[in-house]
Design a protein around this motif. Structure first.
Motif, PDB file in Angstrom:
ATOM      1  N   ARG A 292       4.335  -8.924  -1.605  1.00 45.40           N
ATOM      2  CA  ARG A 292       5.475  -8.061  -1.902  1.00 45.40           C
ATOM      3  C   ARG A 292       5.751  -8.164  -3.397  1.00 45.40           C
ATOM      4  O   ARG A 292       5.520  -9.202  -3.999  1.00 45.40           O
ATOM      5  N   VAL A 293       6.268  -7.096  -3.955  1.00 44.24           N
ATOM      6  CA  VAL A 293       6.550  -7.126  -5.384  1.00 44.24           C
ATOM      7  C   VAL A 293       7.745  -8.037  -5.648  1.00 44.24           C
ATOM      8  O   VAL A 293       8.633  -8.196  -4.805  1.00 44.24           O
TER       9      VAL A 293
ATOM     10  N   LYS B  78       1.307  -6.374 -13.965  1.00 43.65           N
ATOM     11  CA  LYS B  78       1.173  -7.820 -13.822  1.00 43.65           C
ATOM     12  C   LYS B  78       2.496  -8.503 -13.480  1.00 43.65           C
ATOM     13  O   LYS B  78       2.545  -9.422 -12.651  1.00 43.65           O
ATOM     14  N   ALA B  79       3.588  -8.046 -14.080  1.00 42.82           N
ATOM     15  CA  ALA B  79       4.880  -8.713 -13.907  1.00 42.82           C
ATOM     16  C   ALA B  79       5.387  -8.671 -12.473  1.00 42.82           C
ATOM     17  O   ALA B  79       6.223  -9.489 -12.086  1.00 42.82           O
ATOM     18  N   LEU B  80       4.897  -7.747 -11.666  1.00 47.83           N
ATOM     19  CA  LEU B  80       5.361  -7.644 -10.283  1.00 47.83           C
ATOM     20  C   LEU B  80       4.852  -8.773  -9.401  1.00 47.83           C
ATOM     21  O   LEU B  80       5.370  -8.977  -8.303  1.00 47.83           O
ATOM     22  N   PHE B  81       3.843  -9.492  -9.871  1.00 53.10           N
ATOM     23  CA  PHE B  81       3.222 -10.519  -9.027  1.00 53.10           C
ATOM     24  C   PHE B  81       3.083 -11.854  -9.754  1.00 53.10           C
ATOM     25  O   PHE B  81       2.362 -12.731  -9.300  1.00 53.10           O
ATOM     26  N   ASP B  82       3.786 -12.004 -10.871  1.00 51.87           N
ATOM     27  CA  ASP B  82       3.767 -13.257 -11.635  1.00 51.87           C
ATOM     28  C   ASP B  82       5.142 -13.904 -11.601  1.00 51.87           C
ATOM     29  O   ASP B  82       6.162 -13.207 -11.664  1.00 51.87           O
ATOM     30  N   PHE B  83       5.152 -15.220 -11.539  1.00 54.45           N
ATOM     31  CA  PHE B  83       6.419 -15.931 -11.676  1.00 54.45           C
ATOM     32  C   PHE B  83       6.133 -17.366 -12.084  1.00 54.45           C
ATOM     33  O   PHE B  83       5.372 -18.079 -11.422  1.00 54.45           O
ATOM     34  N   GLU B  84       6.706 -17.778 -13.193  1.00 56.43           N
ATOM     35  CA  GLU B  84       6.588 -19.148 -13.696  1.00 56.43           C
ATOM     36  C   GLU B  84       5.144 -19.669 -13.661  1.00 56.43           C
ATOM     37  O   GLU B  84       4.823 -20.601 -12.927  1.00 56.43           O
TER      38      GLU B  84
ATOM     39  N   CYS C 175      -2.208  -6.762  -3.387  1.00 51.29           N
ATOM     40  CA  CYS C 175      -1.139  -6.565  -4.362  1.00 51.29           C
ATOM     41  C   CYS C 175      -1.081  -5.110  -4.829  1.00 51.29           C
ATOM     42  O   CYS C 175       0.004  -4.560  -5.049  1.00 51.29           O
ATOM     43  N   ARG C 176      -2.231  -4.493  -4.980  1.00 47.61           N
ATOM     44  CA  ARG C 176      -2.252  -3.090  -5.423  1.00 47.61           C
ATOM     45  C   ARG C 176      -1.536  -2.200  -4.412  1.00 47.61           C
ATOM     46  O   ARG C 176      -0.768  -1.303  -4.763  1.00 47.61           O
ATOM     47  N   ARG C 177      -1.773  -2.480  -3.132  1.00 43.51           N
ATOM     48  CA  ARG C 177      -1.111  -1.708  -2.082  1.00 43.51           C
ATOM     49  C   ARG C 177       0.398  -1.930  -2.127  1.00 43.51           C
ATOM     50  O   ARG C 177       1.186  -0.995  -1.973  1.00 43.51           O
ATOM     51  N   ALA C 178       0.814  -3.175  -2.353  1.00 45.95           N
ATOM     52  CA  ALA C 178       2.240  -3.466  -2.435  1.00 45.95           C
ATOM     53  C   ALA C 178       2.884  -2.737  -3.603  1.00 45.95           C
ATOM     54  O   ALA C 178       4.000  -2.220  -3.498  1.00 45.95           O
ATOM     55  N   GLN C 179       2.181  -2.682  -4.744  1.00 47.45           N
ATOM     56  CA  GLN C 179       2.704  -1.973  -5.910  1.00 47.45           C
ATOM     57  C   GLN C 179       2.852  -0.483  -5.622  1.00 47.45           C
ATOM     58  O   GLN C 179       3.874   0.134  -5.958  1.00 47.45           O
TER      59      GLN C 179
END
Length: 434
Positions: free
Chosen positions: A330-331, A382-388, A398-402
């Motif tokens: 999920r984004v 990229k920012a939709l699936f990155d954290f810390e 991830c592409r489908r989620a975006q």
């Protein structure tokens, strides 16, 4: 994986507390390793994976265009006047750009003993009122001596305030934000809720660093059972305020203290594990999973896919917890800006989020068209699936989620805030985020 279909009611405590963790009753020879061994809950005793009830379950996972904003979600920000610049540069700008103003209900908690905070409160209310937000509330919290350990007073005070957020709000949901939260895309309610239940993003398995290993031990010691996931993995972290009191009560009971502040003192002092490191969001996510799982929806990812080694304080039941329906990407609508490796300027993230969120770009403006042209739907944000320092981009879904996220935005078009769009053409450099 065991899967159940149900609507949750408030859960009773599922497992007994362990006196080994009591700062008062703890035997001298009760080591952390022995304590963690005591809280190793058998996998078959874990709550079954709780999915949305069949009447509400989505045929496809991810952002759903039919999800509506909850009637009562208040965004909780704990800060001081010293954080004003960070708040305005990152959180406020991105909140104004990417949230519908009618859905923004802000609760800002400041230091009661600070003259500067009291002077700033009315000024802050006046400035924020000009943006058309649904509500703005300023509260002041008195100081305490329970968090003054290891030179981490400010950090510990902020975390303690979040444990007590139900003292400040009567909303159905509270969403926690840091001042360095940066929203990177237009926010759809389906990104935050599924079937009216908050989405909890959790990082599973191998601890990412020594801090997170120690934080997991603190969670296990506080709850008397292994930490299930790292909850510091997204913003806003949304929780039902009534669950905060139940969580405090559970920790107080497990640590056999007279009140929660006494328990909190043991956590932040390092008395429980020999380390002062802990994470309030890890504790929230673990409590929710054990006791109120069916009131939330989980989006779980592994730091190292397939990692199954034993780490103190962390669950060994990943194969029982992970399910194809709770590991679908999920984004994440925001990043923790100060914890990005080699971050681009804030404006670059705002520009990309705007370009990708707006299907009908202004015509006849060559400069604006040039700035938005690199952000095509065929490329990953990229920012939709990155954290810390961790990315989920390795997952092909991830592409489908975006795509689902932006399709939902397309079906729920809204006007952008007056004035902000005009500023975009003077913002970010011509550079694609990769």
């Amino acid at each position: 994986s065991r899967v159940k279909d149900s609507v949750s009611t408030a859960s009773a405590l599922l497992y007994p507390a362990w006196s080994c963790h009591s700062p008062k009753a703890q035997p001298e020879n009760c080591t952390l390793r022995e304590a963690v061994a005591q809280v190793d809950v058998p996998c078959e005793s874990l709550p079954a994976v709780c999915l949305s009830p069949s009447a509400c379950r989505r045929h496809t996972l991810g952002t759903h265009p039919a999800e509506a904003w909850p009637s009562s979600l208040e965004l909780f920000i704990r800060m001081t006047r010293s954080k004003a610049d960070q708040f305005e540069e990152m959180l406020l700008r991105s909140l104004r750009l990417f949230w519908p103003a009618e859905a923004v209900r802000l609760l800002i908690v400041l230091d009661d003993e600070s003259e500067a905070d009291h002077e700033w409160g009315p000024e802050l209310t006046r400035d924020l009122s000009s943006y058309g937000f649904a509500s703005i509330r300023i509260a002041y919290e008195p100081p305490s001596d329970v968090y003054a350990y290891h030179g981490r007073d400010g950090h510990n005070r902020q975390q303690r305030s979040m444990f007590w957020a139900d003292n400040f709000t009567s909303a159905d949901y509270v969403g926690f934000l840091d001042t360095d939260t940066l929203f990177t895309t237009r926010v759809h309610p389906g990104d935050l809720f599924e079937c009216g239940r908050p989405v909890v993003h959790g990082l599973m398995g191998k601890p990412q660093a020594d801090f997170w290993a120690a934080a997991g031990n603190a969670t296990a010691a506080a709850f008397g059972r292994p930490q299930v996931m790292r909850g510091m993995q997204y913003f806003p972290v949304i929780m039902q305020p009534k669950h905060l009191k139940l969580m405090r009560d559970h920790i107080t009971e497990n640590l056999v203290t007279e009140n929660f502040d006494e328990a909190f003192r043991h956590i932040v002092s390092g008395r429980l594990t020999g380390s002062p490191y802990f994470s309030q969001f890890n504790m929230m996510a673990t409590f929710i999973y054990y006791f109120h799982q069916c009131d939330y929806t989980f989006s779980l990812e592994e730091l190292v896919p397939g990692y199954r080694e034993t780490d103190e304080g962390h669950t060994t039941c990943l194969d029982d917890i992970l399910d194809e329906r709770n590991t679908f990407p999920r984004v994440k609508v925001a990043v923790h800006y100060r914890y990005i490796t080699a971050p681009e300027p804030v404006e670059t993230y705002l520009l990309e989020g705007y370009c990708r969120s707006e299907a009908n770009l202004p015509s006849g403006d060559a400069t604006f068209a040039a700035r938005c042209s690199p952000f095509s739907p065929s490329t990953m944000q990229k920012a939709l699936f990155d954290f810390e320092y961790h990315s989920w981009e390795w997952n092909s879904l991830c592409r489908r989620a975006q795509l689902k996220h932006y399709k939902a935005l397309e079906l729920s078009a809204r006007e952008w805030p007056t004035g902000l769009v005009g500023e975009i053409t003077s913002w970010a450099p011509l550079k694609v985020l990769r």
